[in-house]
Write a protein that holds these residues in place. Structure first.
Motif, mmCIF file in Angstrom:
data_model
loop_
_atom_site.group_PDB
_atom_site.id
_atom_site.type_symbol
_atom_site.label_atom_id
_atom_site.label_comp_id
_atom_site.label_asym_id
_atom_site.label_seq_id
_atom_site.Cartn_x
_atom_site.Cartn_y
_atom_site.Cartn_z
ATOM 1 N N PRO A 299 0.819 -1.214 0.000
ATOM 2 C CA PRO A 299 0.000 0.000 0.000
ATOM 3 C C PRO A 299 0.850 1.261 0.000
ATOM 4 O O PRO A 299 2.065 1.227 0.258
ATOM 5 N N THR A 300 0.215 2.382 -0.288
ATOM 6 C CA THR A 300 0.892 3.671 -0.209
ATOM 7 C C THR A 300 1.379 3.897 1.219
ATOM 8 O O THR A 300 0.684 3.581 2.176
ATOM 9 N N GLY A 301 2.577 4.451 1.347
ATOM 10 C CA GLY A 301 3.117 4.752 2.670
ATOM 11 C C GLY A 301 4.096 3.741 3.193
ATOM 12 O O GLY A 301 4.745 3.987 4.216
ATOM 13 N N VAL A 302 4.234 2.591 2.533
ATOM 14 C CA VAL A 302 5.263 1.620 2.927
ATOM 15 C C VAL A 302 6.554 2.034 2.233
ATOM 16 O O VAL A 302 6.683 1.939 1.016
ATOM 17 N N VAL A 303 7.518 2.515 3.012
ATOM 18 C CA VAL A 303 8.754 3.071 2.465
ATOM 19 C C VAL A 303 9.698 1.968 2.031
ATOM 20 O O VAL A 303 10.326 2.041 0.972
ATOM 21 N N ASP A 304 9.831 0.930 2.846
ATOM 22 C CA ASP A 304 10.803 -0.126 2.568
ATOM 23 C C ASP A 304 10.271 -1.471 3.008
ATOM 24 O O ASP A 304 9.588 -1.587 4.045
ATOM 25 N N ALA B 24 -0.588 4.466 8.909
ATOM 26 C CA ALA B 24 -0.350 4.234 10.335
ATOM 27 C C ALA B 24 0.337 2.892 10.524
ATOM 28 O O ALA B 24 0.088 1.928 9.786
ATOM 29 N N LEU B 25 1.204 2.818 11.530
ATOM 30 C CA LEU B 25 1.912 1.565 11.791
ATOM 31 C C LEU B 25 0.929 0.453 12.142
ATOM 32 O O LEU B 25 1.122 -0.700 11.750
ATOM 33 N N ALA B 26 -0.148 0.784 12.851
ATOM 34 C CA ALA B 26 -1.150 -0.227 13.184
ATOM 35 C C ALA B 26 -1.795 -0.796 11.924
ATOM 36 O O ALA B 26 -2.064 -2.005 11.829
ATOM 37 N N ALA B 27 -2.030 0.062 10.934
ATOM 38 C CA ALA B 27 -2.599 -0.412 9.673
ATOM 39 C C ALA B 27 -1.616 -1.315 8.939
ATOM 40 O O ALA B 27 -2.011 -2.317 8.315
ATOM 41 N N ALA B 28 -0.335 -0.988 8.998
ATOM 42 C CA ALA B 28 0.682 -1.834 8.366
ATOM 43 C C ALA B 28 0.755 -3.201 9.041
ATOM 44 O O ALA B 28 0.891 -4.230 8.358
ATOM 45 N N ARG B 29 0.648 -3.220 10.358
ATOM 46 C CA ARG B 29 0.668 -4.507 11.070
ATOM 47 C C ARG B 29 -0.514 -5.375 10.645
ATOM 48 O O ARG B 29 -0.373 -6.583 10.406
ATOM 49 N N ALA B 30 -1.690 -4.768 10.546
ATOM 50 C CA ALA B 30 -2.871 -5.525 10.130
ATOM 51 C C ALA B 30 -2.711 -6.053 8.703
ATOM 52 O O ALA B 30 -3.105 -7.180 8.392
ATOM 53 N N TRP B 31 -2.109 -5.237 7.828
ATOM 54 C CA TRP B 31 -1.858 -5.662 6.443
ATOM 55 C C TRP B 31 -0.911 -6.852 6.397
ATOM 56 O O TRP B 31 -1.135 -7.819 5.658
ATOM 57 N N ILE B 32 0.156 -6.819 7.199
ATOM 58 C CA ILE B 32 1.112 -7.938 7.217
ATOM 59 C C ILE B 32 0.421 -9.220 7.681
ATOM 60 O O ILE B 32 0.567 -10.292 7.062
ATOM 61 N N GLU B 33 -0.332 -9.130 8.780
ATOM 62 C CA GLU B 33 -0.994 -10.327 9.315
ATOM 63 C C GLU B 33 -2.015 -10.882 8.333
ATOM 64 O O GLU B 33 -2.107 -12.100 8.128
ATOM 65 N N THR C 263 13.581 -12.785 8.895
ATOM 66 C CA THR C 263 12.657 -11.690 9.172
ATOM 67 C C THR C 263 12.464 -10.812 7.941
ATOM 68 O O THR C 263 13.245 -10.857 6.987
ATOM 69 N N LEU C 264 11.430 -9.980 8.025
ATOM 70 C CA LEU C 264 11.163 -8.981 7.001
ATOM 71 C C LEU C 264 10.844 -7.675 7.727
ATOM 72 O O LEU C 264 9.920 -7.621 8.542
ATOM 73 N N LEU C 265 11.632 -6.639 7.463
ATOM 74 C CA LEU C 265 11.400 -5.324 8.057
ATOM 75 C C LEU C 265 10.451 -4.534 7.168
ATOM 76 O O LEU C 265 10.672 -4.416 5.959
ATOM 77 N N VAL C 266 9.406 -3.981 7.767
ATOM 78 C CA VAL C 266 8.458 -3.127 7.046
ATOM 79 C C VAL C 266 8.549 -1.735 7.663
ATOM 80 O O VAL C 266 8.256 -1.550 8.852
ATOM 81 N N HIS C 267 8.974 -0.771 6.866
ATOM 82 C CA HIS C 267 9.199 0.601 7.320
ATOM 83 C C HIS C 267 8.143 1.484 6.662
ATOM 84 O O HIS C 267 7.967 1.444 5.448
ATOM 85 N N VAL C 268 7.438 2.296 7.462
ATOM 86 C CA VAL C 268 6.341 3.096 6.926
ATOM 87 C C VAL C 268 6.583 4.585 7.139
ATOM 88 O O VAL C 268 7.362 4.995 7.999
ATOM 89 N N ASP C 269 5.896 5.372 6.337
ATOM 90 C CA ASP C 269 5.813 6.814 6.527
ATOM 91 C C ASP C 269 4.491 7.077 7.247
ATOM 92 O O ASP C 269 3.418 6.920 6.651
ATOM 93 N N PRO C 270 4.529 7.462 8.534
ATOM 94 C CA PRO C 270 3.284 7.599 9.294
ATOM 95 C C PRO C 270 2.369 8.703 8.781
ATOM 96 O O PRO C 270 1.192 8.741 9.136
ATOM 97 N N ARG C 271 2.879 9.588 7.927
ATOM 98 C CA ARG C 271 2.020 10.616 7.339
ATOM 99 C C ARG C 271 1.064 10.023 6.310
ATOM 100 O O ARG C 271 0.056 10.637 5.962
ATOM 101 N N GLN C 272 1.394 8.820 5.824
ATOM 102 C CA GLN C 272 0.562 8.194 4.806
ATOM 103 C C GLN C 272 -0.088 6.893 5.267
ATOM 104 O O GLN C 272 -1.187 6.561 4.822
#
Length: 545
Positions: A35-40, A58-67, A47-56
């Motif tokens: 999704p938009t906002g995932v920087v890396d 939310a980290l909680a939304a990224a966690r839900a997307w990964i799961e 492991t897999l590191l997921v780095h986000v831009d919180p302006r685009q």
């Protein structure tokens, strides 16, 4: 697929799975639905590191997307790669015979097994374009050298643990070297800079040292894979120049009239903008100004966009002469700023007449000041940024006496008629730094977590753009053993076996094998950039957001 999510500061999360196959499968699935906002997305050994831009995002939304994505992944059905590369390899490495003996093989058998294996780039790290290659055909666990080499040449092919890899540039290293390739493995000017990006399938083709293909550094790809960039067909001497961080690509500055000339760089002066985020999966750090707020302010003072390139001056002692009439501003660390011997104020735009010398004296407070010139500074652009990355050797070289710099012509706003914000002397002692949880806090004893926040830490002399090593109590581990390499972020507090942490900064490695106990918040990084050797730091828990 079952995944365990671990915090990595306020802007990243580490997804831990049980095997490298699961990492590759999860990485492919996340890449396809990114999704938009995932920087890396940075794959590593487990492991897999997921780095986000919180302006685009939310980290909680990224966690839900990964799961959600992980639940639909079948690790046994790893998708095939669309990129296939054959590398010419001359099996002439200095450790070839010793490595064969360690594995109970003859030299010819080792070469045959290594070249017959179907390899896949699992992840990158260590240096831009350095791929960690794995193969189901390779069952050997090769020990690293007891004493790493201080110099491994570009193109060396080595073995370590269950991996093989080729060094894109000259660097220290502890892998056992068995072969050499002349192929350019990382070309920052190419549309796809890393030849061996994660997921690429690789074969090594044994070649004679005098064969035509090895002399030109050839690599071939299957019809399904993208064509190689022009840079990867360059001659071997181009590889050497690229490894030094300069390359032979002509910068736009070479065709422009110089605007200023360096007389004395001081301790260290580099060209920096706001960096090159989003390339960590290629092994490329974000780099850029360590005190981003100071660079932004200096640029606004002269009417530039905030991310225009300026000069980052470390500890002062900098002198430059204008080659044309200019406007400049200085922000960040505080010390006397003199224009042709007359002291002028920082945090204010000043006219700089042609022939006049600007002197940033040694700083009394703070470690880094930023010189912005109206129009922005021109320099070689690498992956969309003019930033100098000292660890990777990317971007323009550090400035030296005689360096001429042109303007990029990027000024877009008028010079403000008055100061745009109040300013003061930067705090470089008694700093309070907020820490968010790190991925491996559970590797440490309860006493370590207590000491981390109760002790006063001192910045040692080992402080640079890569990281800041701290002196203080030993942080005891609750768990021994080595951690497989995993993704890192700026601000990560890595704790090596000595038990004393290092705070990684913008030029730091994108993967690492030391456990991360905590991560400095993004807002704290500018303050850390101004810490000098001897500065004292106290940590406190980051406020919940």
């Amino acid at each position: 697929m079952r995944v365990r999510l671990l915090p990595m500061g306020e802007r990243a999360v580490v997804a831990e799975v049980v095997s490298l196959d699961e990492v590759l499968a999860l990485h492919a699935a996340l890449t396809a639905s990114r999704p938009t906002g995932v920087v890396d997305l940075v794959p590593a050994a487990r492991t897999l590191l997921v780095h986000v831009d919180p302006r685009q995002t939310a980290l909680a939304a990224a966690r839900a997307w990964i799961e959600r994505t992980a639940r639909g992944v079948d690790a046994a059905a790893r998708p095939g790669s669309q990129t296939h590369v054959e590398l010419d390899a001359v099996y002439d490495g200095p450790d070839l015979a010793e490595t064969a003996a360690l594995l109970g093989l003859g030299v010819d058998e080792l070469v045959a097994r290594h070249s017959a294996a179907a390899w896949t780039v699992a992840f990158t790290g260590f240096a831009p374009g350095f791929g960690y290659l794995v193969s189901d055909d390779w069952r050997f666990d090769v020990p690293r050298l007891a004493s790493p080499r201080t110099r491994v040449p570009a193109g060396a092919i080595g073995l370590a643990a269950g991996f093989t890899g080729a060094y894109p540039r000259e660097t220290p290293g502890g892998w056992r070297l068995i072969a050499t390739t002349r192929t350019v493995l990382f070309d920052p000017d190419a549309a796809s800079p890393a030849l061996l990006a994660p997921g690429t399938e690789v074969r090594f083709r044994p070649t004679s040292p005098r064969s035509p293909s090895s002399a030109t550094g050839a690599a071939s790809t299957s019809p399904r894979s993208p064509s190689l960039s022009r840079g990867r067909a360059r001659a071997a001497e181009e590889q050497g120049a690229l490894s030094s961080g300069t390359g032979k690509t002509r910068s736009a500055a070479s065709s422009r009239v110089p605007a200023l000339r360096i007389v004395e760089p001081g301790l260290l002066a580099t060209i920096q903008d706001l960096g090159r985020p989003g390339a960590a999966s290629l092994g490329v750090a974000p780099s850029g100004a360590l005190d981003r707020g100071a660079l932004r302010t200096a640029n606004r003072l002269v009417g530039n966009r905030e991310g225009a390139a300026g000069v980052e001056v470390t500890m002062g002692g900098f002198r430059a002469v204008a080659e044309a009439d200019l406007w400049f501003a200085v922000a960040g660390a505080w010390g006397a700023v003199r224009l042709d011997g007359r002291e002028v104020d920082p945090y204010e735009a000043h006219a700089w007449a042609a022939g006049a010398e600007l002197h940033l004296d040694w700083f009394a407070h703070g470690a880094r000041a930023y010189l912005a010139v109206r129009g922005g500074l021109d320099a070689r652009t690498v992956l969309g940024s003019r930033a100098t990355d000292l660890l990777a050797g990317l971007g323009p070289e550090p400035l030296h006496a005689g360096t001429a710099i042109a303007l990029a012509g990027e000024a877009s706003l008028p010079i403000p008629p008055a100061a745009i914000a109040p300013w003061g002397v930067p705090h470089d002692d008694g700093l309070e730094v907020e820490l968010a949880p790190g991925a491996r806090a559970d590797w440490f004893a309860a006493s370590a977590l207590r000491d981390l926040f109760e002790a006063v830490w001192t910045v040692t002399n080992d402080a640079d753009r890569v990281g800041v090593r701290l002196d203080g109590p030993v942080l005891d581990r609750a768990r021994e053993g080595e951690l497989p390499s995993e993704g890192m972020v700026p601000g990560a507090l890595q704790v090596p076996p000595t038990g004393r942490p290092t705070i990684l900064l913008a030029d730091g490695p994108v993967t690492g094998g030391y456990p991360v106990i905590a991560v400095a918040t993004d807002a704290s990084l500018d303050a850390i950039a101004q810490a000098r050797p001897g500065s004292r730091i106290r940590f406190r828990h980051a406020r919940a957001t």
